[in-house]
Design a protein around this motif. Structure first.
Motif, PDB file in Angstrom:
ATOM      1  N   ALA A  11     -43.853 -49.010  -5.395  1.00  0.00           N
ATOM      2  CA  ALA A  11     -45.284 -49.189  -5.146  1.00  0.00           C
ATOM      3  C   ALA A  11     -46.031 -47.864  -5.246  1.00  0.00           C
ATOM      4  O   ALA A  11     -47.116 -47.787  -5.841  1.00  0.00           O
ATOM      5  N   ALA A  12     -45.453 -46.802  -4.667  1.00  0.00           N
ATOM      6  CA  ALA A  12     -46.107 -45.491  -4.727  1.00  0.00           C
ATOM      7  C   ALA A  12     -46.182 -44.983  -6.163  1.00  0.00           C
ATOM      8  O   ALA A  12     -47.215 -44.437  -6.592  1.00  0.00           O
ATOM      9  N   THR A  13     -45.103 -45.168  -6.922  1.00  0.00           N
ATOM     10  CA  THR A  13     -45.086 -44.713  -8.318  1.00  0.00           C
ATOM     11  C   THR A  13     -46.098 -45.486  -9.158  1.00  0.00           C
ATOM     12  O   THR A  13     -46.839 -44.898  -9.960  1.00  0.00           O
ATOM     13  N   ALA A  14     -46.142 -46.804  -8.971  1.00  0.00           N
ATOM     14  CA  ALA A  14     -47.088 -47.623  -9.736  1.00  0.00           C
ATOM     15  C   ALA A  14     -48.530 -47.264  -9.391  1.00  0.00           C
ATOM     16  O   ALA A  14     -49.390 -47.182 -10.277  1.00  0.00           O
ATOM     17  N   ALA A  15     -48.791 -47.038  -8.104  1.00  0.00           N
ATOM     18  CA  ALA A  15     -50.150 -46.673  -7.698  1.00  0.00           C
ATOM     19  C   ALA A  15     -50.560 -45.337  -8.292  1.00  0.00           C
ATOM     20  O   ALA A  15     -51.701 -45.155  -8.737  1.00  0.00           O
ATOM     21  N   ALA A  16     -49.622 -44.378  -8.321  1.00  0.00           N
ATOM     22  CA  ALA A  16     -49.938 -43.062  -8.878  1.00  0.00           C
ATOM     23  C   ALA A  16     -50.194 -43.152 -10.378  1.00  0.00           C
ATOM     24  O   ALA A  16     -51.119 -42.521 -10.905  1.00  0.00           O
ATOM     25  N   GLN A  17     -49.394 -43.931 -11.086  1.00  0.00           N
ATOM     26  CA  GLN A  17     -49.572 -44.066 -12.528  1.00  0.00           C
ATOM     27  C   GLN A  17     -50.878 -44.774 -12.869  1.00  0.00           C
ATOM     28  O   GLN A  17     -51.574 -44.395 -13.818  1.00  0.00           O
ATOM     29  N   SER A  18     -51.220 -45.795 -12.101  1.00  0.00           N
ATOM     30  CA  SER A  18     -52.456 -46.529 -12.382  1.00  0.00           C
ATOM     31  C   SER A  18     -53.700 -45.720 -12.051  1.00  0.00           C
ATOM     32  O   SER A  18     -54.766 -45.948 -12.627  1.00  0.00           O
ATOM     33  N   SER A  19     -53.571 -44.769 -11.130  1.00  0.00           N
ATOM     34  CA  SER A  19     -54.729 -43.957 -10.752  1.00  0.00           C
ATOM     35  C   SER A  19     -54.985 -42.818 -11.729  1.00  0.00           C
ATOM     36  O   SER A  19     -56.037 -42.172 -11.674  1.00  0.00           O
ATOM     37  N   GLY A  20     -54.014 -42.554 -12.609  1.00  0.00           N
ATOM     38  CA  GLY A  20     -54.165 -41.465 -13.561  1.00  0.00           C
ATOM     39  C   GLY A  20     -53.897 -40.098 -12.976  1.00  0.00           C
ATOM     40  O   GLY A  20     -54.172 -39.078 -13.613  1.00  0.00           O
ATOM     41  N   ARG A  21     -53.338 -40.057 -11.762  1.00  0.00           N
ATOM     42  CA  ARG A  21     -53.036 -38.771 -11.117  1.00  0.00           C
ATOM     43  C   ARG A  21     -51.546 -38.666 -10.803  1.00  0.00           C
ATOM     44  O   ARG A  21     -51.151 -38.176  -9.758  1.00  0.00           O
ATOM     45  N   PHE A  22     -50.729 -39.144 -11.718  1.00  0.00           N
ATOM     46  CA  PHE A  22     -49.291 -39.208 -11.492  1.00  0.00           C
ATOM     47  C   PHE A  22     -48.665 -37.823 -11.591  1.00  0.00           C
ATOM     48  O   PHE A  22     -48.725 -37.173 -12.633  1.00  0.00           O
ATOM     49  N   HIS A  23     -48.075 -37.364 -10.490  1.00  0.00           N
ATOM     50  CA  HIS A  23     -47.357 -36.090 -10.471  1.00  0.00           C
ATOM     51  C   HIS A  23     -45.864 -36.406 -10.341  1.00  0.00           C
ATOM     52  O   HIS A  23     -45.362 -36.625  -9.231  1.00  0.00           O
ATOM     53  N   TRP A  24     -45.180 -36.433 -11.481  1.00  0.00           N
ATOM     54  CA  TRP A  24     -43.799 -36.902 -11.510  1.00  0.00           C
ATOM     55  C   TRP A  24     -42.871 -36.067 -10.633  1.00  0.00           C
ATOM     56  O   TRP A  24     -41.907 -36.582 -10.057  1.00  0.00           O
ATOM     57  N   TRP A  25     -43.157 -34.760 -10.534  1.00  0.00           N
ATOM     58  CA  TRP A  25     -42.273 -33.874  -9.788  1.00  0.00           C
ATOM     59  C   TRP A  25     -42.216 -34.219  -8.303  1.00  0.00           C
ATOM     60  O   TRP A  25     -41.265 -33.857  -7.606  1.00  0.00           O
ATOM     61  N   ALA A  26     -43.238 -34.943  -7.813  1.00  0.00           N
ATOM     62  CA  ALA A  26     -43.226 -35.338  -6.404  1.00  0.00           C
ATOM     63  C   ALA A  26     -42.120 -36.346  -6.107  1.00  0.00           C
ATOM     64  O   ALA A  26     -41.786 -36.579  -4.944  1.00  0.00           O
ATOM     65  N   GLY A  27     -41.533 -36.906  -7.164  1.00  0.00           N
ATOM     66  CA  GLY A  27     -40.419 -37.822  -6.964  1.00  0.00           C
ATOM     67  C   GLY A  27     -39.223 -37.157  -6.308  1.00  0.00           C
ATOM     68  O   GLY A  27     -38.419 -37.823  -5.640  1.00  0.00           O
ATOM     69  N   PHE A  28     -39.110 -35.835  -6.474  1.00  0.00           N
ATOM     70  CA  PHE A  28     -38.012 -35.110  -5.845  1.00  0.00           C
ATOM     71  C   PHE A  28     -38.201 -34.985  -4.332  1.00  0.00           C
ATOM     72  O   PHE A  28     -37.301 -34.540  -3.620  1.00  0.00           O
ATOM     73  N   VAL A  29     -39.368 -35.340  -3.849  1.00  0.00           N
ATOM     74  CA  VAL A  29     -39.621 -35.433  -2.408  1.00  0.00           C
ATOM     75  C   VAL A  29     -39.645 -36.899  -1.982  1.00  0.00           C
ATOM     76  O   VAL A  29     -39.091 -37.270  -0.947  1.00  0.00           O
TER      77      VAL A  29
END
Length: 205
Positions: free
Chosen positions: A24-42
């Protein structure tokens, strides 16, 4: 066998919730256009830490408290990752005040039986709820939903915390137990000082 099933169900529930929250967090970030992939490591480690608390929570008893602590730590780490991934740390950081306070307040479910220890634990839990209120207020101020101007609004929360401590001191005084007078004195003194300081900040004296 029942214990193994409880552990398995705890793992399944924890991992399922972690996967759902991460997705859900990943989808929300991608849909908002502000996806910071590196935050996945947290984000992902936080979700896995929270999931690790599931089996202990499912077993109940004293182990459930350990599971609660692990899940709480994981939830806070996950929240940091989600805010970073969504690019909302600037406005969302008050959540990092609210969540730890609510986590501390939630420990009251495992309150001790002794009246003195239970009273002190209740005091800490209610102070944590007050701290969560501070976090919510900070969130409203940061997002611009509330404008407090130059008011020393935190003084009101200091007075509320003082009232919490004072009320718990009075409640402790009802019990016949050793060190009752000392415990009440240790609570009443700081509560009076905190109340006066809060009034000073609130009134701008």
């Amino acid at each position: 066998m029942d214990t193994k099933r409880q552990i398995q169900r705890g793992w399944l529930a924890g991992l399922g919730a972690a996967a759902l929250a991460t997705g859900a967090a990943t989808a929300a970030a991608q849909s908002s256009g502000r996806f910071h992939w590196w935050a996945g490591f947290v984000l992902v480690p936080g979700a896995l830490i929270a999931a690790a608390g599931g089996p202990l929570l499912a077993r109940g008893g004293g182990r459930a408290f350990g599971g609660y602590v692990i899940a709480g730590i994981g939830a806070i780490v996950f929240t940091v990752g989600a805010l970073l991934m969504l690019g909302l740390m600037g406005d969302g950081w008050p959540l990092l005040v609210v969540l730890p306070c609510l986590a501390v307040a939630g420990t009251y479910r495992w309150r001790p039986d002794h009246p003195l220890a239970r009273g002190l634990h209740r005091t800490v839990a209610l102070l944590a709820v007050t701290g969560a209120g501070v976090g919510v207020t900070l969130g409203l101020i940061v997002t611009g939903l509330v404008d407090v101007g130059d008011t020393g609004w935190w003084g009101g929360f200091m007075m509320l915390a003082a009232a919490v401590v004072f009320a718990n001191a009075l409640e402790l005084g009802r019990h016949r137990m050793p060190y009752r007078l000392q415990a009440v004195t240790l609570l009443v003194g700081p509560s009076v000082v905190a109340c006066l300081l809060g009034l000073r900040f609130l009134r701008g004296w």
